[in-house]
Enzyme design. Structure first.
Site, PDB file in Angstrom:
ATOM      1  CB  ILE A 157      -2.119  47.033  -9.280  1.00  0.00           C
ATOM      2  CG1 ILE A 157      -0.830  46.749  -8.500  1.00  0.00           C
ATOM      3  CG2 ILE A 157      -3.174  45.975  -8.991  1.00  0.00           C
ATOM      4  CD1 ILE A 157      -0.190  45.427  -8.808  1.00  0.00           C
ATOM      5  CG  LEU A 172     -12.065  50.960   3.179  1.00  0.00           C
ATOM      6  CD1 LEU A 172     -12.927  52.121   3.651  1.00  0.00           C
ATOM      7  CD2 LEU A 172     -12.924  49.731   2.904  1.00  0.00           C
ATOM      8  N   GLY A 173      -8.455  50.597  -0.107  1.00  0.00           N
ATOM      9  CA  GLY A 173      -7.755  51.015  -1.317  1.00  0.00           C
ATOM     10  C   GLY A 173      -7.882  49.993  -2.433  1.00  0.00           C
ATOM     11  CD  GLN A 174      -5.239  49.557  -8.068  1.00  0.00           C
ATOM     12  OE1 GLN A 174      -4.227  50.154  -7.709  1.00  0.00           O
ATOM     13  NE2 GLN A 174      -5.485  49.277  -9.330  1.00  0.00           N
ATOM     14  CG  LEU A 175      -3.187  46.511  -3.907  1.00  0.00           C
ATOM     15  CD1 LEU A 175      -1.773  46.482  -3.355  1.00  0.00           C
ATOM     16  CD2 LEU A 175      -3.303  45.594  -5.111  1.00  0.00           C
ATOM     17  CE1 TYR A 223       3.504  54.790  -3.065  1.00  0.00           C
ATOM     18  CE2 TYR A 223       4.505  54.540  -5.239  1.00  0.00           C
ATOM     19  CZ  TYR A 223       3.775  54.014  -4.181  1.00  0.00           C
ATOM     20  OH  TYR A 223       3.323  52.725  -4.249  1.00  0.00           O
TER      21      TYR A 223
END
Length: 307
Positions: A170, A11-14, A140
């Site tokens: 991205i 469900l993330g950006q990618l 990170y």
């Protein structure tokens, strides 16, 4: 033979665009995340799955005869600095639990994204090559570099096939997830809504970016490549175009949008200052025979259309 794919952190950006691309190829896709989607519009089966639960991941792999895992579970750079210890626990826990759950099963390959966050001032930021000194300045980045070293070990020992790309920023139409390069998407959203935008980075901070479709096409081509043609055991650099907040606003203006841009640098500025201005991805393009489809202007134009 079609792949049977488990996507973790779907469900993330990618996640969404990977789901669509894999389904379009005819692969079986099982999407998962730590919480349910707002609506069931993914186009594939979905289950709630905690990337820190090794036992549950293993059960899902065995039940669905999974052959590939795409592991996108991570706390990103800017968000991760609010609680570095938790970022380490989640990012490294998710990486290792997926590997352990996959060993000795039907899984033949794992994709785990790395990031330009592994780099630092010692990396030669004007043009960063694939193998350079790396002293990441965010937790990170630390977790991504640690994961790269671990995957190199697993690959070298022949324990399991793990593949990785160091993604730049991205650009997509989905909601940003707490990264340092989120401004590129936020500026497009502001322009589309005829709103002003306050940039957290200085006007001339140049960072490498990429249209999400290029990120997907590069990943799928990497996953389809025979292992013997991959010349490294770690992560590949990947690049497309470079831009700064000022240059990005000029591109947006050239497409007919009015955007008043102001600047208020915050903690993300120091992160961006330790990241590459340009990526040398010669090795990836040579090994994988890939080229990006989008440049800066066509990326902005396409994402504005989708928002």
């Amino acid at each position: 033979m079609n792949n049977r794919v488990l996507i973790i952190g779907a469900l993330g950006q990618l996640g969404g665009i990977f789901i669509n691309a894999l389904l379009k190829r005819g692969d079986f896709v099982l999407a998962s995340d730590i919480h349910a989607p707002n609506s069931n519009t993914l186009g594939c089966d979905f289950i709630i799955l905690d990337a820190l639960n090794e036992k549950k991941i293993n059960e899902i792999i065995l039940k669905h005869n999974i052959s590939q895992v795409y592991n996108f579970a991570a706390v990103l750079s800017a968000k991760g600095e609010t609680d570095p210890m938790k970022t380490w626990e989640i990012n490294m826990g998710a990486f290792l639990n997926v590997v352990k759950a996959s060993l000795g099963t039907s899984v033949n390959c794992i994709f785990w994204p790395s990031s330009i966050a592994v780099f630092s001032e010692q990396s030669g930021l004007d043009l960063v090559r694939n193998e350079v000194p790396m002293f990441p300045t965010t937790m990170y980045g630390v977790t991504k570099l640690a994961g790269e070293k671990a995957m190199s070990y697993f690959n070298t020992k022949g324990l399991i096939d793990i593949r990785s790309i160091r993604f730049p920023g991205i650009v997509s139409s989905s909601e940003p997830g707490g990264g340092t390069t989120d401004y590129v998407v936020e500026m497009l959203n502001a322009a589309k809504q005829n709103m002003n935008y306050i940039s957290p980075l200085s006007e001339d901070t140049v960072l490498p970016m990429m249209h999400v479709e290029d990120a997907v096409s590069a990943t799928l081509k990497l996953m389809d490549t025979e292992r013997e043609k991959i010349s490294i055991s770690g992560a590949y650099n990947l690049g497309s175009f470079e831009t700064s907040p000022k240059q990005w606003s000029e591109i947006i203006a050239s497409l007919g949008y009015e955007l008043k841009l102001e600047f208020n640098e915050d903690f993300r500025q120091s992160i961006a200052d330790s990241w590459p201005k340009k990526i040398d991805d010669t090795l990836f393009r040579k090994d994988i025979s890939w080229l990006p489809k989008f440049d800066a202007k066509s990326t902005a134009e396409d994402i504005l259309r989708l928002i």
